[in-house]
Write a protein that holds these residues in place. Sequence first.
Motif, short mmCIF file in Angstrom:
data_model
loop_
_atom_site.label_atom_id
_atom_site.label_comp_id
_atom_site.label_asym_id
_atom_site.label_seq_id
_atom_site.Cartn_x
_atom_site.Cartn_y
_atom_site.Cartn_z
N TYR B 71 0.85 -1.20 0.00
CA TYR B 71 0.00 0.00 0.00
C TYR B 71 0.88 1.25 0.00
O TYR B 71 0.63 2.21 -0.70
N VAL B 75 5.33 -1.74 -5.63
CA VAL B 75 5.95 -3.02 -6.01
C VAL B 75 7.32 -3.24 -5.34
O VAL B 75 7.81 -4.37 -5.30
N MET B 219 -7.48 -7.72 -11.44
CA MET B 219 -6.20 -7.16 -10.99
C MET B 219 -5.67 -6.13 -11.99
O MET B 219 -5.03 -5.15 -11.60
N GLN B 220 -5.97 -6.33 -13.29
CA GLN B 220 -5.45 -5.39 -14.30
C GLN B 220 -6.04 -4.00 -14.10
O GLN B 220 -5.34 -3.00 -14.26
N THR B 223 -4.19 -2.43 -11.13
CA THR B 223 -2.82 -1.96 -11.43
C THR B 223 -2.84 -0.77 -12.39
O THR B 223 -1.98 0.11 -12.31
N ALA B 224 -3.85 -0.74 -13.29
CA ALA B 224 -3.96 0.41 -14.21
C ALA B 224 -4.28 1.69 -13.44
O ALA B 224 -3.79 2.78 -13.80
N LEU B 227 -1.08 2.78 -11.92
CA LEU B 227 -0.18 3.27 -12.98
C LEU B 227 -0.54 4.71 -13.37
O LEU B 227 0.35 5.55 -13.56
N ILE B 234 3.94 1.06 -9.56
CA ILE B 234 3.54 -0.27 -10.04
C ILE B 234 4.56 -0.84 -11.02
O ILE B 234 4.39 -1.90 -11.59
N MET B 235 5.67 -0.13 -11.21
CA MET B 235 6.76 -0.66 -12.05
C MET B 235 7.71 -1.50 -11.18
O MET B 235 7.62 -1.46 -9.96
N LEU B 291 0.32 -14.83 -1.44
CA LEU B 291 -0.64 -14.18 -2.34
C LEU B 291 -1.42 -13.10 -1.60
O LEU B 291 -1.82 -12.09 -2.17
N ILE B 294 0.56 -9.69 -1.50
CA ILE B 294 0.55 -8.92 -2.73
C ILE B 294 -0.85 -8.41 -3.08
O ILE B 294 -1.05 -7.23 -3.38
N ILE B 298 -2.08 -4.31 -3.27
CA ILE B 298 -2.38 -3.70 -4.57
C ILE B 298 -3.82 -3.19 -4.60
O ILE B 298 -4.09 -2.03 -4.99
N ARG B 301 -4.41 -0.07 -2.34
CA ARG B 301 -3.83 1.17 -2.89
C ARG B 301 -4.72 1.68 -4.03
O ARG B 301 -5.05 2.87 -4.09
N VAL B 304 -8.14 3.09 -2.69
CA VAL B 304 -8.05 4.43 -2.08
C VAL B 304 -7.88 5.50 -3.17
O VAL B 304 -8.57 6.53 -3.15
N ILE B 305 -7.01 5.23 -4.15
CA ILE B 305 -6.80 6.19 -5.24
C ILE B 305 -8.10 6.40 -6.02
O ILE B 305 -8.44 7.52 -6.42
#
Lengths: 178, 498
Positions: B71, B75, B219-220, B223-224, B227, B234-235, B291, B294, B298, B301, B304-305
């Motif tokens: 959080y 990564v 999950m995509q 992560t987007a 990003l 997230i890199m 698991l 991770i 993710i 975070r 919240v965003i």
Amino acid sequence: MTKHVIYWIFAVCLAMGLLLLMIGLADTVPNAGGQPHPEYPGMVIGADGAARLAHIGSLAFLFNSLLLTLVVGLCVLGVSERHRSRKFLAGMGGSWLLMLLIWWMMFSTHQEFLVMGETGYFMGFPIPTAWQMYGTWLGAIPLIVMYSYGFRTFIYTHEDEAEFDALLKHASRSSQQE
Amino acid sequence: MEAYRQEIIVGSVVIYMLFCVATGLWAMRRTHDSSDFFVAGRGLGPIVVALALFSSTLSGFGFVGGPGLVYSIGVSSFWMVVISSTGYAVGFFLVAKRIRMIAELRDCLSLPDVVAARYGSDAVRFLIALTIVLGVMGYLATQILAMAVVMQAILSGTETFANIGLVSCVVISSAVLIFYCVTGGIIASVYTDVVQGFIMMIAGSLILMTAVSVFDGGMQEATAIILADDSEAIMPFGSAGVMASLGWFFVFGLGLAGQPHLITKMMMNKKMSDNRSILPMSLFGYVMAALLWISIGIVMRAAVIDGVVEPLALPDDAASTFLSIFANPLLAGVVFAGLFAAIMSTSDAFLNIGTAAIIHDIPKALRGRSVDNELFWARVVTVLLAIVAAGFALYSHYADATLVALLGAFGWGTFAASIFPVVAVGLNWRGATVAGAVTAISAALLINFVVQLAGMVLPYGISGPLVAFVTSMILFIGVSLLTKKPELAPDIEKVLRI
């Protein structure tokens, strides 16, 4: 050559120490270790990735390449000299190349993203992170397969077991005589 | 079911703790001497050792601190997890076979026993035992405090225990831990580890399924969202940067083979050939449980965003907030039981090796023999050690956190830097000398202590443990090469050649 593997390990450690020193003395970048998120307390952002790698990118790449070399060197050290056959060394060499390849793909796709600002996704993660997440995890699988499936060939052969059993018997006899 | 959420969570934790007490009573009948108490008579099967090994690796930190780190720094903290396959591989290649052989040949009860046999030196035995005692105090205190804080959070949600204090929670949680460790020693510890390991694996996989369903795009989508907010988070190197990430890769990867509570378990299997199955089983269990680390980090975070969840007061609230908002009450019950399992499985391992260091290794190093009636004193010291650690925990919480923070510096990184070269390299290289070992351990302790005491911040996120680890490896090999090649005992010489 593998008889002197400890010298190789020592050389790799020395090189890593030197790289750490060079990175420590390199020109610094403000907030290279992250900075607080402007909106959400407790979150840290990385901000400009290209700037953070500007002075130390190649040194960091080399550092991790040496670390992966050290990993393989240590695994070779862990196997008795008499079992370090060509087959074993080929397996170790293959594992080393695979781990280096994964590391290179992770690093180079990240560099591409920093230039282009775009990335694809693989199984939920941006491509560079997918190389890190799945690649790093799976990159050591050949080492694990060599240990598990090669246990009686490289790690603890039936001859080793017989030798150790004889050692135990000798120790037991000696302690009884005392 | 939602109306009974708190009762279900409390019920799950109570059932788990009753199981621990019952295991202690069962194991007491199988504990006849100090060998049973410390190394389970070297008679454990592969599944037991595999589960005990991975559940001890993933402490409460993995269930609370891990998601909190993702959080917070994205990564970067993945590196502590994805290195597990490499770390386990290195640990088994370097340590598993020879530590088991020396333990059986010399009837060793502890890691310092093995080290003393390898080097023929009580100075090395003493330094390793001292490192273990210092590390154990810091680790235990933080684990007990974590256990009590979580217990207080759970119980204060019920009407009956709404006003329960932290001291009461420390007493309750420590009492359960002490009971099964004192009665059943390492046998109780490893058999509770087996159940703890299963709970952690189930919790990890169920949480992943829940986390993936939080966003419609799985999950995509999560992560987007991250990003778009800050791509570096997230890199691959996360917010903390490349050197912090690679430092964790080094210290958590290679360092696994330097953790005394883990490698001591490699002395306990019945058959040497079991190692071939213990390695993949341990790794599989660890990956399943991790698991949770991770996926929660993710998703929280991103949530919240994206405005789905209010910003957290503290990053460490990530797991508990996720469970209260997104998890079914039954799943929350399993995960909270898993959290206690993670904390207790690490704590019991530390209690065991700490006790061995105090009653067995330090007396042996100082006066040539351990205490009389070892089993009795093992039980007494286990109680005292847990009480002192609980005292440290409360003192740090209410008065001054400096002491535990300092002892905490003797955690994973210090164990890695001071023990890895001496044990993992020393068990595979006949040229390693006492001078090399003493220099490496002393340097590792000194560097970690100075960095912690001085509050030094190194450039680019380079960590103190990374510097200590690289330095101790260089000193260990360098000093050993420069000093006279040792004459090893004949049986040890043979073991190092097999």
